[in-house]
Design a protein around this motif. Structure first.
Motif: not given
Ligand code: GRG
Length: 304
Positions: A45, A48, A86, A88, A92, A105
């Protein structure tokens, strides 16, 4: 043009900006470069970068160039950087050692397509390439102090006292009951921190005052909390086609979520109330940006 078309157009504009900052896929390390670019181009989306640019505009709209505004292009390396970080984190998050997800996605996850080893490296590489990218803002403005501050926010909100810290607690407690106060901590860091960075960087680069930057941090913290609760709700109520990833993944991973703790109806009511709080705080700032307001409302009712 309707609000939905407006957001579609903005997403397409962000995609054009991101494209300009992606690395060339040359050299002996081209496999990982392809994995990085592929993950960045997989859609999403772009919430950010859009929030970042709209916050910047909140503080610059209506001001004359004579007020010593920087060129708006200073924000572009940061828009790309926040989406790289985001992405990256999503690479992970999907790994077998974390959520073990195979679809994201609407496409196979990076580890499924490129292998576990390359996915770990693509996530690492994108994370640090984001910093390299953000540093390119120094060439675009004479307000180098603002760029320095923005990089420090980007690193702090991503790191162990930000998103990564939240993920650590989340992983450690997966499969165990989590009290509400700890869940709030996880959400504030894991999801909220990057949204805070997005909006704060927009404010910093636009020359907002300290007081305004603190207010933006609070607004973004509300947006982040509402965003994550809505994520929990969608995991229960949406379809895999809507989300482009499997639903019911929280239950599969035995995760305590806002919905399991508070129930779906309270979760929905809280998302709406927290978003309205964000908008109330936004009204307290001196500028106005109706698109930003509309976006915050949309995030609370989003279906993917
Ligand atoms: C290597 C930087 C790095 C991090 C390791 C895995 C990790 C630590 C953190 C994960 C954090 C995480 C996935 C949080 C969830 C946030 C979330 C609600 C993501 C979904 O975001 P959207 O809806 O996705 O904006 P799109 O696909 O639209 O971009």
């Amino acid at each position: 043009m309707g609000a939905k078309d407006d957001r579609k157009r903005r997403t397409a504009e962000v995609n054009e900006v991101l494209e300009r900052f992606l690395p060339d896929e040359d050299g002996h390390q081209k496999t990982v470069l392809a994995a990085m670019n592929d993950s960045m181009r997989a859609g999403g989306k772009r919430v950010r970068p859009i929030l970042m640019q709209e916050t910047y505009r909140l503080f610059t709209m209506g001001k004359e160039q004579a007020d010593c505004l920087p060129d708006e292009s200073v924000i572009e390396p940061f828009m790309a950087a926040i989406e790289m970080i985001h992405t990256s984190s999503l690479i992970h998050d999907d790994l077998p050692c974390m959520d073990n997800d195979t679809l994201r996605r609407g496409r196979p996850t990076t580890w499924v397509k490129y292998g576990y080893d390359m996915a770990v490296l693509a996530g690492d590489a994108l994370l640090i390439y984001a910093v390299e990218t953000a540093a390119r803002a120094f060439e675009r403005t004479s307000y180098t102090d603002r760029v320095g501050r923005a990089i420090s926010i980007l690193a702090g909100k991503t790191g162990i006292f930000g998103m990564i810290g939240g993920q650590v607690v989340d992983v450690e407690l997966t499969g165990r009951p989590i009290p509400r106060e700890k869940l709030d901590f996880i959400y504030r860091l894991k999801t909220g921190a990057l949204l805070e960075a997005s909006m704060m960087i927009g404010a910093v680069l636009a020359g907002a005052t300290e007081e305004e930057i603190r207010a933006v941090e609070e607004i973004a913290s509300c947006v982040g909390l509402a965003f994550q609760i809505q994520d929990d709700i969608l995991d229960v109520t949406a379809t895999a086609q809507q989300l482009g990833k499997p639903v019911g993944s929280d239950e599969k991973n035995s995760k305590t979520t806002y919905v399991t703790l508070e129930g779906i109806e309270k979760a929905k009511a809280d998302v709406a109330a927290i978003s309205e709080r964000a908008i109330g705080l936004l009204h307290g700032l001196s500028g106005s940006n109706p698109f930003l307001e509309d976006l915050i409302r949309m995030l609370a009712t989003r279906e993917n």
